[in-house]
Design an enzyme around this catalytic site. Structure first.
Site, PDB file in Angstrom:
ATOM      1  N   CYS A   2      13.295  35.602  63.945  1.00  0.00           N
ATOM      2  CA  CYS A   2      12.727  35.618  65.300  1.00  0.00           C
ATOM      3  C   CYS A   2      13.540  34.702  66.209  1.00  0.00           C
ATOM      4  O   CYS A   2      14.268  33.828  65.756  1.00  0.00           O
ATOM      5  CB  CYS A   2      11.294  35.112  65.270  1.00  0.00           C
ATOM      6  SG  CYS A   2      10.260  35.989  64.123  1.00  0.00           S
ATOM      7  N   ARG A  27      20.079  38.527  66.554  1.00  0.00           N
ATOM      8  CA  ARG A  27      19.437  38.000  65.338  1.00  0.00           C
ATOM      9  C   ARG A  27      18.589  39.059  64.641  1.00  0.00           C
ATOM     10  O   ARG A  27      18.154  38.873  63.525  1.00  0.00           O
ATOM     11  CB  ARG A  27      18.547  36.797  65.700  1.00  0.00           C
ATOM     12  CG  ARG A  27      19.310  35.659  66.331  1.00  0.00           C
ATOM     13  CD  ARG A  27      18.403  34.835  67.199  1.00  0.00           C
ATOM     14  NE  ARG A  27      17.566  33.968  66.437  1.00  0.00           N
ATOM     15  CZ  ARG A  27      17.818  32.662  66.243  1.00  0.00           C
ATOM     16  NH1 ARG A  27      18.897  32.146  66.732  1.00  0.00           N
ATOM     17  NH2 ARG A  27      17.009  31.907  65.554  1.00  0.00           N
ATOM     18  N   TRP A  73      10.846  39.389  64.351  1.00  0.00           N
ATOM     19  CA  TRP A  73      11.336  40.145  63.187  1.00  0.00           C
ATOM     20  C   TRP A  73      10.195  40.079  62.205  1.00  0.00           C
ATOM     21  O   TRP A  73       9.908  39.021  61.625  1.00  0.00           O
ATOM     22  CB  TRP A  73      12.600  39.490  62.636  1.00  0.00           C
ATOM     23  CG  TRP A  73      13.306  40.291  61.593  1.00  0.00           C
ATOM     24  CD1 TRP A  73      13.944  41.489  61.742  1.00  0.00           C
ATOM     25  CD2 TRP A  73      13.446  39.953  60.208  1.00  0.00           C
ATOM     26  NE1 TRP A  73      14.479  41.904  60.560  1.00  0.00           N
ATOM     27  CE2 TRP A  73      14.193  40.985  59.588  1.00  0.00           C
ATOM     28  CE3 TRP A  73      13.029  38.880  59.438  1.00  0.00           C
ATOM     29  CZ2 TRP A  73      14.520  40.969  58.243  1.00  0.00           C
ATOM     30  CZ3 TRP A  73      13.362  38.863  58.078  1.00  0.00           C
ATOM     31  CH2 TRP A  73      14.089  39.901  57.502  1.00  0.00           C
ATOM     32  N   ASN A  99       8.289  31.055  65.261  1.00  0.00           N
ATOM     33  CA  ASN A  99       9.279  31.611  64.331  1.00  0.00           C
ATOM     34  C   ASN A  99       9.053  30.906  63.001  1.00  0.00           C
ATOM     35  O   ASN A  99       9.039  29.679  62.938  1.00  0.00           O
ATOM     36  CB  ASN A  99      10.701  31.350  64.850  1.00  0.00           C
ATOM     37  CG  ASN A  99      11.757  31.797  63.818  1.00  0.00           C
ATOM     38  OD1 ASN A  99      11.454  32.588  62.925  1.00  0.00           O
ATOM     39  ND2 ASN A  99      12.953  31.260  63.937  1.00  0.00           N
ATOM     40  N   GLY A 100       8.858  31.679  61.927  1.00  0.00           N
ATOM     41  CA  GLY A 100       8.660  31.059  60.618  1.00  0.00           C
ATOM     42  C   GLY A 100       7.539  31.772  59.871  1.00  0.00           C
ATOM     43  O   GLY A 100       7.060  32.818  60.293  1.00  0.00           O
ATOM     44  N   GLU A 477      31.912  42.458  48.515  1.00  0.00           N
ATOM     45  CA  GLU A 477      31.765  42.212  49.962  1.00  0.00           C
ATOM     46  C   GLU A 477      31.959  43.515  50.725  1.00  0.00           C
ATOM     47  O   GLU A 477      31.197  43.825  51.650  1.00  0.00           O
ATOM     48  CB  GLU A 477      32.745  41.142  50.411  1.00  0.00           C
ATOM     49  CG  GLU A 477      32.819  40.931  51.905  1.00  0.00           C
ATOM     50  CD  GLU A 477      31.471  40.614  52.558  1.00  0.00           C
ATOM     51  OE1 GLU A 477      30.499  40.293  51.843  1.00  0.00           O
ATOM     52  OE2 GLU A 477      31.392  40.716  53.775  1.00  0.00           O
ATOM     53  N   LYS A 481      29.277  45.301  53.295  1.00  0.00           N
ATOM     54  CA  LYS A 481      29.626  45.697  54.669  1.00  0.00           C
ATOM     55  C   LYS A 481      29.252  47.158  54.910  1.00  0.00           C
ATOM     56  O   LYS A 481      28.610  47.509  55.875  1.00  0.00           O
ATOM     57  CB  LYS A 481      31.139  45.524  54.916  1.00  0.00           C
ATOM     58  CG  LYS A 481      31.614  44.116  55.133  1.00  0.00           C
ATOM     59  CD  LYS A 481      31.203  43.453  56.414  1.00  0.00           C
ATOM     60  CE  LYS A 481      29.916  42.731  56.417  1.00  0.00           C
ATOM     61  NZ  LYS A 481      29.625  41.696  55.494  1.00  0.00           N
ATOM     62  N   GLU A 484      25.332  47.910  54.708  1.00  0.00           N
ATOM     63  CA  GLU A 484      24.429  47.290  55.692  1.00  0.00           C
ATOM     64  C   GLU A 484      24.609  47.857  57.093  1.00  0.00           C
ATOM     65  O   GLU A 484      23.702  47.740  57.917  1.00  0.00           O
ATOM     66  CB  GLU A 484      24.555  45.778  55.709  1.00  0.00           C
ATOM     67  CG  GLU A 484      25.835  45.210  56.285  1.00  0.00           C
ATOM     68  CD  GLU A 484      25.789  43.678  56.356  1.00  0.00           C
ATOM     69  OE1 GLU A 484      24.739  43.091  56.623  1.00  0.00           O
ATOM     70  OE2 GLU A 484      26.835  43.071  56.119  1.00  0.00           O
ATOM     71  N   HIS A 500      30.878  51.478  31.316  1.00  0.00           N
ATOM     72  CA  HIS A 500      29.683  51.062  30.561  1.00  0.00           C
ATOM     73  C   HIS A 500      28.407  51.539  31.219  1.00  0.00           C
ATOM     74  O   HIS A 500      27.365  50.895  31.106  1.00  0.00           O
ATOM     75  CB  HIS A 500      29.680  49.539  30.395  1.00  0.00           C
ATOM     76  CG  HIS A 500      30.865  49.039  29.627  1.00  0.00           C
ATOM     77  ND1 HIS A 500      30.994  49.198  28.273  1.00  0.00           N
ATOM     78  CD2 HIS A 500      32.016  48.458  30.050  1.00  0.00           C
ATOM     79  CE1 HIS A 500      32.146  48.702  27.867  1.00  0.00           C
ATOM     80  NE2 HIS A 500      32.795  48.239  28.931  1.00  0.00           N
ATOM     81  N   LYS A 595      20.312  38.633  61.732  1.00  0.00           N
ATOM     82  CA  LYS A 595      21.587  37.909  61.590  1.00  0.00           C
ATOM     83  C   LYS A 595      21.405  36.690  60.688  1.00  0.00           C
ATOM     84  O   LYS A 595      22.277  36.356  59.908  1.00  0.00           O
ATOM     85  CB  LYS A 595      22.114  37.460  62.953  1.00  0.00           C
ATOM     86  CG  LYS A 595      23.406  36.671  62.890  1.00  0.00           C
ATOM     87  CD  LYS A 595      24.517  37.471  62.233  1.00  0.00           C
ATOM     88  CE  LYS A 595      25.810  36.695  62.106  1.00  0.00           C
ATOM     89  NZ  LYS A 595      26.830  37.402  61.282  1.00  0.00           N
TER      90      LYS A 595
HETATM   91  C1  AGP Z   1      26.308  39.726  55.757  1.00  0.00           C
HETATM   92  O1  AGP Z   1      27.035  40.689  56.489  1.00  0.00           O
HETATM   93  C2  AGP Z   1      24.853  39.711  56.093  1.00  0.00           C
HETATM   94  N1  AGP Z   1      24.623  39.541  57.470  1.00  0.00           N
HETATM   95  C3  AGP Z   1      24.069  38.753  55.220  1.00  0.00           C
HETATM   96  O2  AGP Z   1      24.306  39.091  53.873  1.00  0.00           O
HETATM   97  C4  AGP Z   1      24.419  37.257  55.384  1.00  0.00           C
HETATM   98  O3  AGP Z   1      25.702  36.998  54.875  1.00  0.00           O
HETATM   99  C5  AGP Z   1      23.398  36.445  54.583  1.00  0.00           C
HETATM  100  O4  AGP Z   1      22.113  36.674  55.136  1.00  0.00           O
HETATM  101  C6  AGP Z   1      23.703  34.937  54.562  1.00  0.00           C
HETATM  102  O5  AGP Z   1      23.667  34.451  55.874  1.00  0.00           O
HETATM  103  P1  AGP Z   1      24.264  32.957  56.137  1.00  0.00           P
HETATM  104  O6  AGP Z   1      25.734  33.027  55.809  1.00  0.00           O
HETATM  105  O7  AGP Z   1      24.000  32.699  57.581  1.00  0.00           O
HETATM  106  O8  AGP Z   1      23.531  32.012  55.213  1.00  0.00           O
END
Ligand code: AGP
Length: 600
Positions: A2, A27, A73, A99-100, A477, A481, A484, A500, A595
């Site tokens: 949030c 975010r 969120w 937020n929380g 990684e 990408k 997501e 396997h 984010k």
């Molecule tokens: C990565 O593209 C994502 N946005 C997500 O996996 C992100 O890396 C993860 O939430 C960790 O975030 P941070 O690096 O701010 O701790």
């Protein structure tokens, strides 16, 4: 995650709040709202969906010089208008954004709100109703606020309006990020400086379990037991251009393109006046005292940690374990006698990672945070911080922060190695400069990358990334990408592991993207490519110059073998970007994602 904004001052607050929320859109959110306060009272506008929808709902005839805003969120309660913030007490006197996650909200509801009609399914509404109850029982609003905060278990960043105290915004923070910004005849509240950079770059950090009385003339920080705290403001390092897309169609593409520049900035930031790479002596001291390093992170940062393990073990000869934060928190392994913890986090606010940091500090161990956000929670609560200097990363999909993390980890490993009398067989400053040039070559190959995306990813429902050794980690990684932002079911695998089980998923035309940058496993991964091709797969080999063969789809510009992940990830970033574009996905704000995930 949030987002929260607040303004109190001489100007009308509506547009300042809406613009602030727009700066926090990156975010991730599913609903938004503002509440503005004037002599008539408090006016609440909130909607499910985008801020543009909220903007249309705001009555522009309402003039008000104080207000709060929120992007939600959803955690408790589905995304809806009624669950959107701000939330009001039944008396309509109090209005609050949060937020929380309040872990004991149902206990508080049963204890204090029997018979009180609740309008929403949120934990947040409990807070504002309890405050109202305490005031109705005779407490002053500040006392009622403090008493409620003392009852809350969990994380919160709160801004509260009281229509009987029109010159004040009440603010509180615990675990969730929140700042107060200072101006001439106004003050602001923001989840991060980016939101209110439009009006000020002067910010005061808030610590956990602090509450703040904000008026247009003053900011008074207090602990929950009422003691006033003095704290000097800092200047937010951002500048407005950092948080604009400029001519780019998406933040993600801008941030991919910024990687060569970020590389050069990191080299410069970590060099001393003699051009030698340098790290804070206290950090080197802690490495020296440690017998094992534990890297804790989530998502992309976790993938950076896997590569970081290679750097630290191979350069500095220190054993390293890498753990997913949310697992480590609840399933801590047997620790070595003298552990050193490294937290990697672009935002510095990831709740899963922060939860481990709290545990680690309680156990009395040293912690280093590698982050992109100065003053973030994980930075403030660790013993040491190394900054990424990557500039704000707005797109949900992390790109420049990942390669910045790798560069800082490489520098950390190299300087630690030197401090332990280990001579490296390469000059890291020179090699990182070559990496920056290689990144430029790749950023200029967008047409080729778009073609690869079109060729392999236009219609597929799944995709596999395979690699060996450090290429396996970069493949993880790459798969994150792709999945997501394009929602293609992508998975990264160790090349030797496919046979396997997973190879059963290979069908005619299944795209398999293979990385071949490591000489000692080059034949191995090419053998794995043959295995999947023999079963109908459509392989796409991305190899390092010097290892290439005529079957390879793309050959990377030559960089030192230890640093290949800093370049091999860029084609994976770009083909993911184009695959998402071709599928009309929301590249910068993918569905269901935030984010920074500030809830566990
Ligand atoms: C990565 O593209 C994502 N946005 C997500 O996996 C992100 O890396 C993860 O939430 C960790 O975030 P941070 O690096 O701010 O701790």
């Amino acid at each position: 995650m949030c987002g929260i904004v607040g303004y109190i001052g001489q100007q009308d607050s509506k547009e300042i709040l809406l613009k602030g929320l727009e700066k926090l859109e990156y975010r991730g959110y599913d609903s938004a709202g503002i509440a503005v306060m004037n002599n008539e009272g408090i006016h609440v506008f909130k909607e499910k969906g985008r801020i543009a929808t909220l903007r249309d709902a705001v009555n522009q005839d309402v003039a008000a010089n104080a207000g709060i805003g929120h992007t939600r969120w959803a955690t408790h309660g589905v995304p809806s208008k009624v669950n959107a913030h701000p939330h009001q007490s039944n008396s309509s006197r109090f209005t609050l954004v949060h937020n929380g996650v309040i872990e004991n909200y149902s206990i508080l509801k049963n204890e204090f709100l029997q018979g009180v009609e609740l309008k929403s399914d949120t934990d947040t509404e409990i807070i504002v109703q309890v405050i109202d109850k305490f005031v109705s029982e005779g407490l002053e609003v500040e006392e009622a606020f403090r008493k409620t905060l003392a009852l809350l278990k969990g994380s919160y960043a709160i801004a509260l309006l009281d229509e009987l105290n029109k010159e004040t915004i009440y603010v509180a923070k615990n675990k969730s990020p929140l700042l107060v910004g200072l101006g001439e005849n106004f003050n602001v509240v923001a989840s991060d400086a980016m939101a209110m950079l439009q009006v000020t770059d002067q910010y005061v950090e808030l610590m956990d379990k602090e509450m703040v009385i904000v008026t247009e003339e003053s900011v008074t920080i207090k602990t929950l037991d009422g003691n006033v705290v003095e704290r000097a403001p800092y200047t937010a390092e951002l500048d407005a251009s950092d948080i604009e897309k400029g001519t780019y169609p998406h933040y993600m593409l801008k941030e991919i393109d910024e990687q060569p520049l970020v590389m050069r900035k990191i080299i410069q930031k970590y060099q001393d006046e003699n051009g030698k790479l340098t790290i804070d002596q206290d950090i080197l001291q802690s490495f020296d005292e440690a017998d094992r390093v534990y890297i804790i992170a989530a998502g992309t940062s976790y993938h950076a940690g896997l590569v970081g393990k290679q750097f630290i073990e191979k350069m500095a000869n220190i054993p390293v374990e890498v753990h997913v934060a949310s697992e480590f928190s609840y399933n801590m392994p047997l620790l070595s006698a003298k552990p050193l913890f490294i937290f990697i986090s672009q935002s510095g606010e990831t709740a899963d990672s922060r939860a481990v940091l709290v545990q680690v500090k309680e156990l009395g161990y040293k912690a280093l945070t590698i982050t992109n956000v100065q003053g973030s929670t994980l930075s403030r609560e660790a013993d040491f911080t190394l900054l990424l200097h990557a500039g704000p990363e707005i797109a949900v999909a992390s790109t420049k922060a990942y390669t910045a993390q790798l560069a800082v980890l490489a520098i950390l490993a190299a300087v630690t190695a030197e401090s332990r009398g280990i001579e490296l067989d390469f000059d890291l400053v020179k090699e990182l400069g070559i990496v920056a040039n290689g990144m430029e070559v790749l950023c200029d190959a967008k047409e080729e990358m778009e073609e690869i995306a079109r060729e392999y990813l236009s219609t597929t429902r799944n995709c596999f990334f395979i690699g060996r050794a450090v290429d396996f980690y970069v493949g993880l990684e790459g798969s994150l990408k792709l999945k997501e932002i394009s929602y293609i079911q992508a998975e990264g695998f160790a090349g030797g592991e496919l046979k396997h089980g997973t190879i059963a998923l290979i069908e005619n035309g299944t795209p398999v993207i293979a990385l071949a940058t490591q000489e000692h496993v080059n034949l191995g991964i090419r053998g794995n490519v043959k295995e999947v091709a023999a079963r109908g797969a459509n392989p796409c080999i991305i190899s390092m110059k010097g290892l290439e063969t005529e079957e390879d789809r793309y050959v990377l510009p030559l960089v030192h073998e230890a640093l290949t992940p800093l370049v091999s990830v860029i084609p994976l970033q770009l083909i993911s970007y184009y695959a998402a574009l071709h599928r009309d996905c929301d590249v910068d704000k993918p569905r269901n994602l935030a984010k920074s995930v500030t809830v566990e």
